[in-house]
Design a protein around this motif. Structure first.
Motif, PDB file in Angstrom:
ATOM      1  N   ASN A 102     106.899 -50.366  12.739  1.00 43.04           N
ATOM      2  CA  ASN A 102     105.721 -50.069  13.561  1.00 43.04           C
ATOM      3  C   ASN A 102     105.166 -48.678  13.254  1.00 43.04           C
ATOM      4  O   ASN A 102     103.942 -48.501  13.184  1.00 43.04           O
ATOM      5  CB  ASN A 102     106.047 -50.211  15.041  1.00 43.04           C
ATOM      6  N   ASP A 103     106.046 -47.695  13.081  1.00 43.39           N
ATOM      7  CA  ASP A 103     105.591 -46.347  12.730  1.00 43.39           C
ATOM      8  C   ASP A 103     104.902 -46.338  11.369  1.00 43.39           C
ATOM      9  O   ASP A 103     103.882 -45.663  11.188  1.00 43.39           O
ATOM     10  CB  ASP A 103     106.757 -45.353  12.724  1.00 43.39           C
ATOM     11  N   ALA A 104     105.444 -47.081  10.409  1.00 38.78           N
ATOM     12  CA  ALA A 104     104.821 -47.146   9.079  1.00 38.78           C
ATOM     13  C   ALA A 104     103.441 -47.793   9.164  1.00 38.78           C
ATOM     14  O   ALA A 104     102.495 -47.349   8.497  1.00 38.78           O
ATOM     15  CB  ALA A 104     105.722 -47.913   8.112  1.00 38.78           C
ATOM     16  N   ILE A 105     103.309 -48.813   9.994  1.00 40.16           N
ATOM     17  CA  ILE A 105     102.005 -49.477  10.172  1.00 40.16           C
ATOM     18  C   ILE A 105     100.997 -48.508  10.777  1.00 40.16           C
ATOM     19  O   ILE A 105      99.866 -48.385  10.289  1.00 40.16           O
ATOM     20  CB  ILE A 105     102.158 -50.750  11.037  1.00 40.16           C
ATOM     21  N   LEU A 106     101.406 -47.799  11.821  1.00 40.91           N
ATOM     22  CA  LEU A 106     100.497 -46.837  12.462  1.00 40.91           C
ATOM     23  C   LEU A 106     100.115 -45.714  11.497  1.00 40.91           C
ATOM     24  O   LEU A 106      98.959 -45.273  11.467  1.00 40.91           O
ATOM     25  CB  LEU A 106     101.144 -46.271  13.724  1.00 40.91           C
ATOM     26  N   GLU A 107     101.069 -45.267  10.705  1.00 42.82           N
ATOM     27  CA  GLU A 107     100.788 -44.236   9.698  1.00 42.82           C
ATOM     28  C   GLU A 107      99.733 -44.713   8.708  1.00 42.82           C
ATOM     29  O   GLU A 107      98.770 -43.996   8.411  1.00 42.82           O
ATOM     30  CB  GLU A 107     102.081 -43.883   8.954  1.00 42.82           C
ATOM     31  N   LEU A 108      99.891 -45.923   8.214  1.00 44.71           N
ATOM     32  CA  LEU A 108      98.950 -46.448   7.224  1.00 44.71           C
ATOM     33  C   LEU A 108      97.577 -46.712   7.837  1.00 44.71           C
ATOM     34  O   LEU A 108      96.550 -46.520   7.169  1.00 44.71           O
ATOM     35  CB  LEU A 108      99.504 -47.712   6.573  1.00 44.71           C
ATOM     36  N   GLU A 109      97.533 -47.141   9.072  1.00 39.66           N
ATOM     37  CA  GLU A 109      96.231 -47.344   9.718  1.00 39.66           C
ATOM     38  C   GLU A 109      95.462 -46.028   9.806  1.00 39.66           C
ATOM     39  O   GLU A 109      94.251 -45.990   9.581  1.00 39.66           O
ATOM     40  CB  GLU A 109      96.421 -47.975  11.095  1.00 39.66           C
ATOM     41  N   LEU A 110      96.161 -44.939  10.107  1.00 36.57           N
ATOM     42  CA  LEU A 110      95.513 -43.629  10.150  1.00 36.57           C
ATOM     43  C   LEU A 110      95.090 -43.176   8.755  1.00 36.57           C
ATOM     44  O   LEU A 110      94.016 -42.598   8.581  1.00 36.57           O
ATOM     45  CB  LEU A 110      96.441 -42.595  10.792  1.00 36.57           C
ATOM     46  N   LYS A 111      95.919 -43.449   7.757  1.00 37.65           N
ATOM     47  CA  LYS A 111      95.568 -43.075   6.385  1.00 37.65           C
ATOM     48  C   LYS A 111      94.341 -43.845   5.913  1.00 37.65           C
ATOM     49  O   LYS A 111      93.502 -43.293   5.195  1.00 37.65           O
ATOM     50  CB  LYS A 111      96.760 -43.281   5.444  1.00 37.65           C
ATOM     51  N   LEU A 112      94.221 -45.081   6.332  1.00 41.54           N
ATOM     52  CA  LEU A 112      93.033 -45.861   5.969  1.00 41.54           C
ATOM     53  C   LEU A 112      91.779 -45.313   6.649  1.00 41.54           C
ATOM     54  O   LEU A 112      90.702 -45.297   6.052  1.00 41.54           O
ATOM     55  CB  LEU A 112      93.237 -47.339   6.302  1.00 41.54           C
ATOM     56  N   LYS A 113      91.923 -44.849   7.874  1.00 38.80           N
ATOM     57  CA  LYS A 113      90.787 -44.194   8.542  1.00 38.80           C
ATOM     58  C   LYS A 113      90.401 -42.919   7.789  1.00 38.80           C
ATOM     59  O   LYS A 113      89.218 -42.612   7.640  1.00 38.80           O
ATOM     60  CB  LYS A 113      91.127 -43.867   9.995  1.00 38.80           C
ATOM     61  N   ALA A 114      91.415 -42.195   7.321  1.00 43.82           N
ATOM     62  CA  ALA A 114      91.149 -40.974   6.548  1.00 43.82           C
ATOM     63  C   ALA A 114      90.401 -41.308   5.268  1.00 43.82           C
ATOM     64  O   ALA A 114      89.449 -40.607   4.897  1.00 43.82           O
ATOM     65  CB  ALA A 114      92.456 -40.246   6.238  1.00 43.82           C
ATOM     66  N   VAL A 115      90.802 -42.375   4.602  1.00 45.29           N
ATOM     67  CA  VAL A 115      90.112 -42.787   3.375  1.00 45.29           C
ATOM     68  C   VAL A 115      88.661 -43.129   3.665  1.00 45.29           C
ATOM     69  O   VAL A 115      87.760 -42.727   2.923  1.00 45.29           O
ATOM     70  CB  VAL A 115      90.841 -43.978   2.706  1.00 45.29           C
ATOM     71  N   ASP A 116      88.421 -43.850   4.755  1.00 46.91           N
ATOM     72  CA  ASP A 116      87.045 -44.205   5.115  1.00 46.91           C
ATOM     73  C   ASP A 116      86.200 -42.955   5.355  1.00 46.91           C
ATOM     74  O   ASP A 116      85.059 -42.876   4.895  1.00 46.91           O
ATOM     75  CB  ASP A 116      87.018 -45.102   6.355  1.00 46.91           C
ATOM     76  N   LYS A 117      86.758 -41.992   6.069  1.00 45.96           N
ATOM     77  CA  LYS A 117      86.021 -40.746   6.323  1.00 45.96           C
ATOM     78  C   LYS A 117      85.813 -39.953   5.036  1.00 45.96           C
ATOM     79  O   LYS A 117      84.755 -39.350   4.838  1.00 45.96           O
ATOM     80  CB  LYS A 117      86.744 -39.890   7.368  1.00 45.96           C
ATOM     81  N   LEU A 118      86.804 -39.980   4.162  1.00 41.06           N
ATOM     82  CA  LEU A 118      86.658 -39.288   2.877  1.00 41.06           C
ATOM     83  C   LEU A 118      85.534 -39.924   2.062  1.00 41.06           C
ATOM     84  O   LEU A 118      84.711 -39.210   1.472  1.00 41.06           O
ATOM     85  CB  LEU A 118      87.968 -39.308   2.094  1.00 41.06           C
ATOM     86  N   LYS A 119      85.453 -41.234   2.062  1.00 39.16           N
ATOM     87  CA  LYS A 119      84.384 -41.911   1.324  1.00 39.16           C
ATOM     88  C   LYS A 119      83.012 -41.570   1.916  1.00 39.16           C
ATOM     89  O   LYS A 119      82.062 -41.337   1.167  1.00 39.16           O
ATOM     90  CB  LYS A 119      84.616 -43.430   1.308  1.00 39.16           C
ATOM     91  N   GLU A 120      82.935 -41.507   3.238  1.00 42.01           N
ATOM     92  CA  GLU A 120      81.672 -41.106   3.869  1.00 42.01           C
ATOM     93  C   GLU A 120      81.323 -39.672   3.484  1.00 42.01           C
ATOM     94  O   GLU A 120      80.150 -39.360   3.228  1.00 42.01           O
ATOM     95  CB  GLU A 120      81.775 -41.236   5.386  1.00 42.01           C
ATOM     96  N   SER A 121      82.331 -38.832   3.431  1.00 43.15           N
ATOM     97  CA  SER A 121      82.130 -37.439   3.034  1.00 43.15           C
ATOM     98  C   SER A 121      81.579 -37.350   1.615  1.00 43.15           C
ATOM     99  O   SER A 121      80.616 -36.625   1.350  1.00 43.15           O
ATOM    100  CB  SER A 121      83.462 -36.690   3.144  1.00 43.15           C
ATOM    101  N   ILE A 122      82.175 -38.108   0.717  1.00 40.72           N
ATOM    102  CA  ILE A 122      81.732 -38.110  -0.685  1.00 40.72           C
ATOM    103  C   ILE A 122      80.276 -38.560  -0.778  1.00 40.72           C
ATOM    104  O   ILE A 122      79.469 -37.946  -1.486  1.00 40.72           O
ATOM    105  CB  ILE A 122      82.648 -39.012  -1.541  1.00 40.72           C
ATOM    106  N   GLU A 123      79.938 -39.623  -0.054  1.00 41.06           N
ATOM    107  CA  GLU A 123      78.556 -40.122  -0.080  1.00 41.06           C
ATOM    108  C   GLU A 123      77.574 -39.058   0.408  1.00 41.06           C
ATOM    109  O   GLU A 123      76.475 -38.934  -0.134  1.00 41.06           O
ATOM    110  CB  GLU A 123      78.448 -41.393   0.771  1.00 41.06           C
ATOM    111  N   CYS A 124      77.970 -38.308   1.420  1.00 45.03           N
ATOM    112  CA  CYS A 124      77.089 -37.240   1.927  1.00 45.03           C
ATOM    113  C   CYS A 124      76.943 -36.110   0.911  1.00 45.03           C
ATOM    114  O   CYS A 124      75.837 -35.608   0.685  1.00 45.03           O
ATOM    115  CB  CYS A 124      77.633 -36.689   3.246  1.00 45.03           C
ATOM    116  N   PHE A 125      78.041 -35.708   0.301  1.00 44.70           N
ATOM    117  CA  PHE A 125      77.972 -34.631  -0.684  1.00 44.70           C
ATOM    118  C   PHE A 125      77.111 -35.025  -1.884  1.00 44.70           C
ATOM    119  O   PHE A 125      76.418 -34.183  -2.453  1.00 44.70           O
ATOM    120  CB  PHE A 125      79.370 -34.221  -1.156  1.00 44.70           C
ATOM    121  N   GLU A 126      77.156 -36.305  -2.235  1.00 44.50           N
ATOM    122  CA  GLU A 126      76.360 -36.777  -3.375  1.00 44.50           C
ATOM    123  C   GLU A 126      74.864 -36.565  -3.160  1.00 44.50           C
ATOM    124  O   GLU A 126      74.130 -36.352  -4.113  1.00 44.50           O
ATOM    125  CB  GLU A 126      76.634 -38.268  -3.647  1.00 44.50           C
ATOM    126  N   VAL A 127      74.423 -36.634  -1.915  1.00 43.38           N
ATOM    127  CA  VAL A 127      72.990 -36.470  -1.623  1.00 43.38           C
ATOM    128  C   VAL A 127      72.711 -35.120  -0.955  1.00 43.38           C
ATOM    129  O   VAL A 127      71.681 -34.941  -0.304  1.00 43.38           O
ATOM    130  CB  VAL A 127      72.452 -37.646  -0.768  1.00 43.38           C
TER     131      VAL A 127
END
Length: 171
Positions: A102-127
């Motif tokens: 369960n802890d590993a699942i919660l950890e990965l769910e947060l890491k996936l949220k981080a990836v999503d925010k990082l991708k949004e960040s990259i898209e913003c920096f591009e423009v």
């Protein structure tokens, strides 16, 4: 008895024996088999994520996005395997093992949220929406920091219960 009936009985018995062997494979055994793959996915995801951050800091946005996507794929693969394990728990699973998964699942769910925010960040920096890109970057960093609390909990479970975990079990 005819040869066909004997053959059918033989096939049925063989099928029952095969099913029994598969059923006897415990959840702990399944965890021990899958943990190296899950661990590799998390380690590779972390590496890709850190590479993506370095690349975005160097304004290499296309390469950064590719690394962020790869990190997400690695995390998702590991998360899917953890859900398979969790959905197939049997009576041989201890509460400590359940907490670990369960802890590993919660950890990965947060890491996936981080990836999503990082991708949004990259898209913003591009423009050249640098302020917004930085805000998304800070959010990504916060999610990654939160994920570390679950990793620390998993590490504590292993150190407090070394007999429950094979050396190659934990991530």
């Amino acid at each position: 008895m005819s040869k066909y009936i004997k053959l059918i009985i033989f096939i049925l018995i063989l099928g029952i024996i095969s099913a029994a062997i598969l059923y006897m494979d415990s959840s702990v055994d399944n965890m021990n088999k899958l943990m190296p793959e899950i661990s590799d996915g998390i380690v590779n995801g972390d590496k890709d994520y850190n590479d993506a951050v370095d690349l975005v800091n160097n304004k290499s946005y296309a390469n950064s996005m590719n690394k962020a996507i790869s990190a997400g794929n690695n995390y998702n693969n590991s998360l899917n395997k953890l859900h398979i394990l969790k959905n197939n728990f049997t009576s041989d699973i201890t509460q400590v093992h359940k907490d670990y998964i369960n802890d590993a699942i919660l950890e990965l769910e947060l890491k996936l949220k981080a990836v999503d925010k990082l991708k949004e960040s990259i898209e913003c920096f591009e423009v050249n929406y640098n302020y917004t890109g930085s805000e998304y970057g800070f959010e990504a960093n916060d999610y990654m920091n939160q994920s570390m609390s679950y990793k620390n909990e998993r590490d504590s479970l292993v150190s407090e219960n070394p007999k429950l975990f094979k050396q190659n079990f934990f991530i």
